[in-house]
Design a protein around this motif. Structure first.
Motif, PDB file in Angstrom:
ATOM      1  N   ASN A   1      47.945  34.973  50.673  1.00 16.72           N
ATOM      2  CA  ASN A   1      46.474  34.250  50.360  1.00 16.72           C
ATOM      3  C   ASN A   1      45.464  34.509  51.379  1.00 16.72           C
ATOM      4  O   ASN A   1      44.504  34.054  51.081  1.00 16.72           O
TER       5      ASN A   1
ATOM      6  N   THR B   1      40.406  32.998  45.379  1.00 19.56           N
ATOM      7  CA  THR B   1      41.603  33.526  45.695  1.00 19.56           C
ATOM      8  C   THR B   1      42.595  32.922  44.746  1.00 19.56           C
ATOM      9  O   THR B   1      43.834  33.303  44.765  1.00 19.56           O
TER      10      THR B   1
ATOM     11  N   SER C   1      41.590  38.705  49.622  1.00 13.88           N
ATOM     12  CA  SER C   1      40.919  38.356  48.460  1.00 13.88           C
ATOM     13  C   SER C   1      41.570  38.497  47.213  1.00 13.88           C
ATOM     14  O   SER C   1      42.522  39.644  47.271  1.00 13.88           O
ATOM     15  N   TYR C   2      40.909  38.236  46.043  1.00 13.67           N
ATOM     16  CA  TYR C   2      41.864  38.498  44.878  1.00 13.67           C
ATOM     17  C   TYR C   2      41.414  40.098  44.483  1.00 13.67           C
ATOM     18  O   TYR C   2      42.452  40.543  43.764  1.00 13.67           O
TER      19      TYR C   2
ATOM     20  N   ARG D   1      44.106  41.903  46.112  1.00 12.93           N
ATOM     21  CA  ARG D   1      45.387  41.668  45.611  1.00 12.93           C
ATOM     22  C   ARG D   1      45.357  42.708  44.317  1.00 12.93           C
ATOM     23  O   ARG D   1      46.433  43.333  43.990  1.00 12.93           O
TER      24      ARG D   1
ATOM     25  N   ASN E   1      34.411  35.571  41.881  1.00 17.20           N
ATOM     26  CA  ASN E   1      35.967  36.087  42.083  1.00 17.20           C
ATOM     27  C   ASN E   1      35.553  37.298  43.243  1.00 17.20           C
ATOM     28  O   ASN E   1      36.244  37.524  43.877  1.00 17.20           O
TER      29      ASN E   1
ATOM     30  N   GLU F   1      36.470  28.657  47.215  1.00 17.32           N
ATOM     31  CA  GLU F   1      37.936  29.190  47.727  1.00 17.32           C
ATOM     32  C   GLU F   1      38.477  29.423  46.385  1.00 17.32           C
ATOM     33  O   GLU F   1      39.194  30.656  46.515  1.00 17.32           O
TER      34      GLU F   1
END
Length: 239
Positions: free
Chosen positions: A198, A123, A201-202, A205, A14, A119
């Protein structure tokens, strides 16, 4: 037909970072009303705006229903399980954009493609997602697939503006912030949607979602809604 069952060891990857999110300053005009009044005002705005939007968009909705039925058949709508306020699960409505047995198709694809597995881990999205139908790709690019979520807003399961809705397998990415995430309703739009979607990156977010929970205001919601229109038209990070 969602990603609830596709987590496992992918979660360890992640930490990959992509584009940094655009900074957004929450506007505050004078003194914000008391918290209780702000909550009621936000709910009232959600209901009114959603009802007006459904009426205005009804010809497009009917057209999309007919097109989806002709091209893809049933079901027209899907209700993905998402985490709502106070941790209550709800069916997040969308026009169907995926093939049948989407979970199995994704698992096969990730098993055969290590780079795309990375990937997905970073994400929870794929630029070339094997689950997405050709018509579904067009709907996602324009964000038209999310129009049915106006019903979620009217039912009080979502808000017009808020953190992005997540599935249970994503909760662990929020760590200690998850208790803050469930303090508010997830949003049809929000800081993530106007900050690259998107293409970030997570981790970014999560930071955006937490920032919204901490700094939210009625005026901030209005500005985010206004910024959503050009963001949707540009379709950056939308896939």
């Amino acid at each position: 037909m969602n990603d609830m069952n596709v987590s496992g060891n992918l979660n360890a990857m992640n930490g990959t970072h992509l584009q940094a999110p655009e900074q957004f300053a929450f506007p505050r005009i004078g003194n914000e009303a008391s918290h209780g009044l702000s909550v009621y005002l936000k709910r009232a705005l959600d209901t009114v705006i959603s009802l007006i939007a459904l009426i205005v968009l009804m010809p497009m909705i009917v057209m999309l229903i007919a097109l989806l039925y002709a091209v893809q058949g049933r079901p027209i709508f899907v209700g993905h399980r998402r985490i709502g306020k106070n941790g209550v699960m709800f069916p997040c409505l969308k026009f169907r954009t995926m093939v049948p047995n989407a979970d199995e198709a994704l698992l096969r694809h990730l098993s055969a493609n290590p780079s795309e597995r990375a990937e997905w881990a970073a994400t929870r999205k794929l630029k070339t997602d094997p689950r997405i139908t050709p018509l579904g790709a067009l709907l996602r690019k324009s964000s038209a697939d999310e129009i049915p979520q106006l019903l979620n807003v009217i039912l009080g399961q979502m808000s017009i503006v808020g953190p992005r809705p997540i599935v249970p397998s994503e909760a662990e990415f929020y760590g200690r912030h998850f208790v803050d995430y469930i303090r508010v309703r997830p949003g049809l739009t929000g800081l993530w949607q106007i900050s690259g979607r998107n293409d970030i990156s997570y981790n970014a977010r999560v930071e955006l979602d937490m920032r919204y929970v901490r700094e939210q205001s009625i005026w901030g919601d209005i500005v985010i809604m206004a910024k959503t229109v050009p963001a949707v038209l540009r379709a950056h990070g939308s896939y």
